[in-house]
Write an enzyme that holds these catalytic residues in place. Structure first.
Site, mmCIF file in Angstrom:
data_model
loop_
_atom_site.group_PDB
_atom_site.id
_atom_site.type_symbol
_atom_site.label_atom_id
_atom_site.label_comp_id
_atom_site.label_asym_id
_atom_site.label_seq_id
_atom_site.Cartn_x
_atom_site.Cartn_y
_atom_site.Cartn_z
ATOM 1 N N ASN A 23 0.839 -1.296 0.089
ATOM 2 C CA ASN A 23 -0.055 0.101 0.103
ATOM 3 C C ASN A 23 1.028 1.319 0.009
ATOM 4 N N PHE A 78 5.302 -10.006 4.221
ATOM 5 C CA PHE A 78 6.086 -9.002 4.815
ATOM 6 C C PHE A 78 5.243 -7.782 5.413
ATOM 7 N N SER A 118 9.810 -11.698 14.363
ATOM 8 C CA SER A 118 11.057 -11.122 14.890
ATOM 9 C C SER A 118 11.643 -12.009 16.089
ATOM 10 N N THR A 147 12.286 -10.311 18.577
ATOM 11 C CA THR A 147 11.640 -9.648 19.531
ATOM 12 C C THR A 147 10.442 -10.774 20.504
ATOM 13 N N TYR A 166 4.226 -3.459 19.194
ATOM 14 C CA TYR A 166 4.882 -3.905 18.214
ATOM 15 C C TYR A 166 5.421 -5.511 18.207
ATOM 16 N N LYS A 201 3.628 -9.339 16.847
ATOM 17 C CA LYS A 201 4.219 -10.482 16.280
ATOM 18 C C LYS A 201 4.152 -11.793 17.116
ATOM 19 N N ASN A 218 16.114 5.010 13.770
ATOM 20 C CA ASN A 218 15.710 4.479 15.079
ATOM 21 C C ASN A 218 17.015 3.418 15.320
ATOM 22 N N ASN A 219 17.247 2.647 14.069
ATOM 23 C CA ASN A 219 18.131 1.646 14.284
ATOM 24 C C ASN A 219 19.449 1.725 14.136
ATOM 25 N N ARG A 254 19.070 2.957 26.566
ATOM 26 C CA ARG A 254 17.679 3.442 25.793
ATOM 27 C C ARG A 254 16.457 2.305 26.563
ATOM 28 N N PRO A 255 15.443 2.786 27.149
ATOM 29 C CA PRO A 255 14.630 2.176 27.949
ATOM 30 C C PRO A 255 14.097 1.145 26.822
ATOM 31 N N GLY A 256 14.108 -0.095 27.599
ATOM 32 C CA GLY A 256 13.565 -1.465 26.772
ATOM 33 C C GLY A 256 14.520 -2.196 26.151
HETATM 34 P P1 NAD Z 1 9.067 -2.062 5.654
HETATM 35 O O1 NAD Z 1 8.467 -0.974 6.349
HETATM 36 O O2 NAD Z 1 10.281 -1.299 4.881
HETATM 37 O O3 NAD Z 1 8.351 -2.926 4.659
HETATM 38 C C1 NAD Z 1 7.032 -3.293 4.960
HETATM 39 C C2 NAD Z 1 6.150 -3.188 3.870
HETATM 40 O O4 NAD Z 1 4.673 -3.473 4.075
HETATM 41 C C3 NAD Z 1 6.252 -1.436 3.232
HETATM 42 O O5 NAD Z 1 6.567 -1.593 2.024
HETATM 43 C C4 NAD Z 1 4.640 -0.989 3.417
HETATM 44 O O6 NAD Z 1 4.267 0.063 2.892
HETATM 45 C C5 NAD Z 1 3.847 -2.290 3.514
HETATM 46 N N1 NAD Z 1 2.698 -2.328 4.340
HETATM 47 C C6 NAD Z 1 2.427 -1.867 5.575
HETATM 48 N N2 NAD Z 1 1.309 -2.106 5.933
HETATM 49 C C7 NAD Z 1 0.576 -2.596 4.817
HETATM 50 C C8 NAD Z 1 -0.820 -2.910 4.446
HETATM 51 N N3 NAD Z 1 -1.655 -2.833 5.590
HETATM 52 N N4 NAD Z 1 -0.930 -3.256 3.416
HETATM 53 C C9 NAD Z 1 -0.114 -3.452 2.402
HETATM 54 N N5 NAD Z 1 1.236 -2.957 2.495
HETATM 55 C C10 NAD Z 1 1.342 -2.611 3.721
HETATM 56 O O7 NAD Z 1 9.660 -3.186 6.821
HETATM 57 P P2 NAD Z 1 10.658 -4.239 6.435
HETATM 58 O O8 NAD Z 1 11.945 -3.967 7.457
HETATM 59 O O9 NAD Z 1 11.057 -4.739 5.200
HETATM 60 O O10 NAD Z 1 10.111 -5.265 7.614
HETATM 61 C C11 NAD Z 1 9.210 -6.333 6.778
HETATM 62 C C12 NAD Z 1 8.476 -7.300 7.928
HETATM 63 O O11 NAD Z 1 9.566 -7.534 8.648
HETATM 64 C C13 NAD Z 1 7.583 -6.434 8.678
HETATM 65 O O12 NAD Z 1 6.556 -7.070 9.184
HETATM 66 C C14 NAD Z 1 8.460 -6.300 10.017
HETATM 67 O O13 NAD Z 1 7.755 -5.999 11.387
HETATM 68 C C15 NAD Z 1 9.372 -7.442 10.061
HETATM 69 N N6 NAD Z 1 10.633 -7.494 10.699
HETATM 70 C C16 NAD Z 1 11.545 -6.376 10.423
HETATM 71 C C17 NAD Z 1 12.555 -6.352 11.095
HETATM 72 C C18 NAD Z 1 13.658 -5.193 10.605
HETATM 73 O O14 NAD Z 1 14.474 -4.932 11.461
HETATM 74 N N7 NAD Z 1 13.706 -4.568 9.714
HETATM 75 C C19 NAD Z 1 13.011 -7.298 12.159
HETATM 76 C C20 NAD Z 1 11.993 -8.226 12.258
HETATM 77 C C21 NAD Z 1 10.703 -8.137 11.571
HETATM 78 C C1 UD1 Z 2 15.170 -2.831 17.633
HETATM 79 C C2 UD1 Z 2 13.753 -3.118 18.222
HETATM 80 C C3 UD1 Z 2 13.263 -4.728 17.711
HETATM 81 C C4 UD1 Z 2 13.183 -4.790 16.308
HETATM 82 C C5 UD1 Z 2 14.661 -4.359 15.789
HETATM 83 C C6 UD1 Z 2 14.750 -4.262 14.095
HETATM 84 C C7 UD1 Z 2 13.551 -2.129 20.494
HETATM 85 C C8 UD1 Z 2 13.566 -2.230 21.874
HETATM 86 N N1 UD1 Z 2 13.787 -3.392 19.675
HETATM 87 O O1 UD1 Z 2 15.947 -3.818 18.018
HETATM 88 O O2 UD1 Z 2 11.825 -4.953 18.248
HETATM 89 O O3 UD1 Z 2 12.888 -5.952 15.913
HETATM 90 O O4 UD1 Z 2 14.971 -3.127 16.187
HETATM 91 O O5 UD1 Z 2 13.997 -3.223 13.719
HETATM 92 O O6 UD1 Z 2 13.506 -1.097 19.934
HETATM 93 N N2 UD1 Z 2 21.667 1.769 19.401
HETATM 94 C C9 UD1 Z 2 22.755 2.806 19.879
HETATM 95 N N3 UD1 Z 2 22.422 3.891 19.239
HETATM 96 C C10 UD1 Z 2 21.491 4.215 18.217
HETATM 97 C C11 UD1 Z 2 20.461 3.047 17.854
HETATM 98 C C12 UD1 Z 2 21.008 1.940 18.754
HETATM 99 O O7 UD1 Z 2 23.459 2.597 20.534
HETATM 100 O O8 UD1 Z 2 21.056 5.223 17.762
HETATM 101 C C13 UD1 Z 2 22.166 0.377 19.848
HETATM 102 C C14 UD1 Z 2 21.031 -0.283 20.697
HETATM 103 O O9 UD1 Z 2 21.031 0.120 22.007
HETATM 104 C C15 UD1 Z 2 21.154 -1.834 20.433
HETATM 105 C C16 UD1 Z 2 21.790 -1.811 19.289
HETATM 106 O O10 UD1 Z 2 22.369 -0.621 18.965
HETATM 107 O O11 UD1 Z 2 22.272 -2.263 21.334
HETATM 108 C C17 UD1 Z 2 20.925 -2.170 17.855
HETATM 109 O O12 UD1 Z 2 19.741 -1.160 18.193
HETATM 110 P P1 UD1 Z 2 18.671 -1.274 17.000
HETATM 111 O O13 UD1 Z 2 19.132 -1.155 15.690
HETATM 112 O O14 UD1 Z 2 17.626 -0.385 17.337
HETATM 113 O O15 UD1 Z 2 17.907 -2.789 17.034
HETATM 114 P P2 UD1 Z 2 17.367 -3.644 18.314
HETATM 115 O O16 UD1 Z 2 17.469 -2.787 19.721
HETATM 116 O O17 UD1 Z 2 17.956 -4.977 18.583
#
Ligand code: NAD
Ligand code: UD1
Length: 338
Positions: A32, A80, A124, A126, A149, A153, A198-199, A292-294
């Site tokens: 979408n 996905f 995930s 998670t 989130y 899952k 965030n990541n 970072r909390p969590g």
């Molecule tokens: P992403 O946001 O890049 O891809 C998700 C895609 O789904 C996007 O293109 C978005 O537009 C589409 N989408 C969202 N809601 C929709 C809906 N209601 N209908 C149709 N399309 C929709 O994310 P990603 O990083 O590619 O992750 C893919 C999947 O893997 C997700 O379910 C995510 O939760 C899971 N996942 C991702 C990570 C990560 O670190 N990236 C880690 C664990 C799990």
């Molecule tokens: C986070 C999510 C997790 C999700 C994953 C991938 C949380 C608590 N968990 O995991 O659910 O599946 O992302 O999307 O948010 N870090 C820094 N500085 C930064 C960013 C991250 O030091 O600016 C550190 C974090 O503290 C961690 C590591 O880098 O130790 C990885 O962080 P991140 O990429 O956010 O992934 P997760 O925390 O593992």
């Protein structure tokens, strides 16, 4: 016969679409564009070297889904589509439950109507929550998650398990991803986060290119080799190949199965900074700040089930991941807008 990829224009979906096409699967993509762009679709078609059918559709739209199933012969779904921002899920829980859980239930209902009962689902690490020690194994208890989130899952895995119990014709593979990073080695597709990332890896890349001033390292007082958090980073192309193997497996088996997709090796935040600087010869300025909390100290997989069941194992190194993340970022400073 074709495979439907929901969310196929997103970060992991786009890389998987290419590897599935290369493996010989016919694919149909649905998205979408909530968190992706038409340019990603254009580029993945270019990399796949073919005109992949696409539907702009929401997984909550049953009529839209029925149309896709009636116009194509879909034998399995790689699912996905979903929302994935942990922080946002805390402030907007209902959106996450509606989109991720409601959308998946709707998708399964339409699949069952069309007699398509095979799914590979993006779960995930998670789901393992805060209490299990690493290396994390599939039989460990799940559910002690700390945010909506993660709970979506966990709930979806439970729902899909119930579906498989109720109807033995169903097959579901819940792939539990660890930390996907990196990008396609062409530098044409990669992760394109909205706003400030965030990541860790997208943040590092944006510091390296000068869009952000410095990385904040969240805590250096964890019980790890250098005090910073340890994670199991996996190259997105290895992850994509894991989906191809999971799909091959799903074609021949029934029932629900959870499988980790990780490397089995943990790297700290400081390890990643150093690997990125070494691989790319660019500095990554950083400062140590509070936790970072969590966050948990350590999270890495036991990947042996994937090797045993799927014959898959991650092959790309941390240097490959850093090099490919940087190639994508430096070739596309504004992501798919550049
Ligand atoms: P992403 O946001 O890049 O891809 C998700 C895609 O789904 C996007 O293109 C978005 O537009 C589409 N989408 C969202 N809601 C929709 C809906 N209601 N209908 C149709 N399309 C929709 O994310 P990603 O990083 O590619 O992750 C893919 C999947 O893997 C997700 O379910 C995510 O939760 C899971 N996942 C991702 C990570 C990560 O670190 N990236 C880690 C664990 C799990
Ligand atoms: C986070 C999510 C997790 C999700 C994953 C991938 C949380 C608590 N968990 O995991 O659910 O599946 O992302 O999307 O948010 N870090 C820094 N500085 C930064 C960013 C991250 O030091 O600016 C550190 C974090 O503290 C961690 C590591 O880098 O130790 C990885 O962080 P991140 O990429 O956010 O992934 P997760 O925390 O593992």
């Amino acid at each position: 016969m074709a495979i439907l990829i929901t969310g196929g224009c997103g970060y992991i979906g786009s890389h998987t679409a290419i590897e599935m096409t290369k493996a010989g699967y016919e694919i149909v993509i649905l998205d979408n564009f909530y968190n992706s762009k038409p340019e990603a679709l254009r580029r993945l078609r270019e990399l796949a070297g073919r005109e992949i059918p696409f539907y702009k559709c929401d997984i909550r739209d049953a009529e839209g889904l029925r149309r896709i199933f009636s116009e194509n012969s879909i034998e399995a779904v790689v699912h996905f589509a979903g929302l994935k921002a942990v922080g946002e899920s805390v402030s907007k829980p209902l959106e996450y439950y509606e989109n991720n859980v409601g959308g998946t239930v709707n998708l399964c209902q339409v699949m069952a109507e069309a007699d398509c009962k095979r799914m590979v689902f993006s779960s995930s690490a998670t789901v393992y929550g805060m209490n299990n020690p690493s290396p994390l194994r599939e039989e460990m208890p799940t559910g002690a998650v700390t945010n909506p989130y993660g709970r979506t899952k966990y709930i979806i895995e439970e729902i899909l398990g119930d579906v498989c119990k109720a109807d033995p014709e169903w097959t579901v593979i819940n792939l539990r991803y660890f930390n996907p990073i990196g990008a396609h080695e062409s530098g044409r597709i990669g992760e394109d986060p909205n706003g400030i990332p965030n990541n860790l890896m997208p943040y590092i890349s944006q510091v390296a290119i000068g869009k952000l001033e410095k990385l904040s390292v969240f805590g250096n007082d964890y019980d790890t080799h250098d005090g910073t958090g340890v994670r199991d980073y996996i190259h997105v192309v290895d992850l994509a190949l894991g989906h191809v193997r999971a799909l091959d497996y799903a074609m021949k088996h029934k029932g629900a199965e959870a499988i980790n997709l990780g490397t089995g090796t943990g790297y700290s935040v400081l390890d990643i900074i150093k690997a990125f600087e070494d691989a790319n010869s660019v500095p990554v300025p950083y400062q140590i700040v509070g936790r970072r909390p969590g966050d948990i100290a350590v999270c890495y997989s036991d990947p042996s089930k994937a090797e045993r069941l799927l014959g898959w194992k991650a092959e790309r190194t941390i240097r490959d991941m850093c090099r490919d993340s940087w190639r994508w970022q430096s070739n596309n400073p504004n992501g798919f807008d550049s």
